[in-house]
Design an enzyme around this catalytic site. Structure first.
Site, PDB file in Angstrom:
ATOM      1  N   HIS A 138       0.916  -1.302   0.165  1.00 58.46           N
ATOM      2  CA  HIS A 138       0.031  -0.125   0.066  1.00 58.46           C
ATOM      3  C   HIS A 138       0.683   1.167   0.130  1.00 58.46           C
ATOM      4  CE1 HIS A 138       0.797   1.014   4.248  1.00 58.46           C
ATOM      5  NE2 HIS A 138       0.900  -0.156   4.297  1.00 58.46           N
ATOM      6  N   CYS A 140       2.976  -4.852   6.891  1.00 60.26           N
ATOM      7  CA  CYS A 140       2.633  -4.798   5.504  1.00 60.26           C
ATOM      8  C   CYS A 140       3.766  -4.011   4.883  1.00 60.26           C
ATOM      9  CB  CYS A 140       1.433  -3.945   5.521  1.00 60.26           C
ATOM     10  SG  CYS A 140       0.103  -4.622   5.931  1.00 60.26           S
TER      11      CYS A 140
END
Length: 216
Positions: A169, A185
């Site tokens: 992301h 992440c």
């Protein structure tokens, strides 16, 4: 150009995400506005323009570039090297597009093989159950926008049809690219995740390597 209000809003929410860090920018103690100097303009996008980072503030090796690549993965695959802090989009003819990334801090980073289960444009964010148990005061939902921890785009990693809760992301903490600071992440500059998003379809295979290998 990002407004001061939106930038300060980004600071307020950034540490809250499962995929974000708790690190402050290195110049924060010296400047009233920790985002000062990091942005040099914006790239048109909807529903928000994408802030463009002043790359002169970053190590040149983390710039998006085409490089030689001799790995076994097929063209079109994404390969994340946790130890290198690099993401490779494998191309034909032993080439790859390489992006600098930020990764999970020790004890949180994930490795393995997954697929892009879905893609999100300016996605909303909600904390995981584990995050809420660790920090009960977390907001239960953050709408899409410049102050959202997932940034301009997100690729949701799935295994066997199930969401792993790990994402590739965007980030509103550009100083964290090249660092090991998030809770698992893989984060990219917003302009880079927009570029990657346009190049890969749902179903793309993603390999996340630590210590030179991924779990198959």
């Amino acid at each position: 150009m990002l407004t001061r209000r939106l930038l300060l809003g980004a600071i307020a929410i950034a540490p809250l995400a499962a995929c974000q860090s708790i690190q402050q920018p290195p110049q924060a103690a010296a400047e009233a506005d920790p985002y000062a100097g990091w942005y040099i303009g914006s790239m048109p996008d909807k529903p928000h323009n994408v802030p463009l980072v002043d790359r002169s503030r970053m190590d040149p090796k983390y710039a998006r570039q085409t490089v030689a690549y001799n790995g076994p993965e097929k063209p079109g695959s994404i390969v994340v090297h946790i130890d290198e802090r690099m993401l490779y989009l494998v191309q034909a003819d032993n080439k790859a597009i390489r992006y600098g990334v930020g990764v999970g801090k020790q004890g949180f980073s994930w490795k393995g093989t997954a697929t892009v289960g879905r893609k999100g444009v300016w996605p909303a964010w909600s904390p995981t159950t584990t995050m809420v148990s660790l920090k009960p005061d977390l907001p239960r939902h953050v709408e899409a926008g410049l102050d959202n921890p997932l940034g301009a785009r997100a690729l949701y990693l799935h295994q066997n049809g199930a969401d792993t809760l790990f994402r590739i992301h965007g980030t509103n903490e550009p100083w964290s690219i090249g660092e090991q600071v998030s809770s698992g992440c893989v984060r990219m500059l917003n302009e880079d995740i927009v570029d990657l998003y346009e190049r890969v379809p749902v179903g793309t295979t993603v390999y996340v390597k630590r210590n030179g290998r991924y779990r198959v």
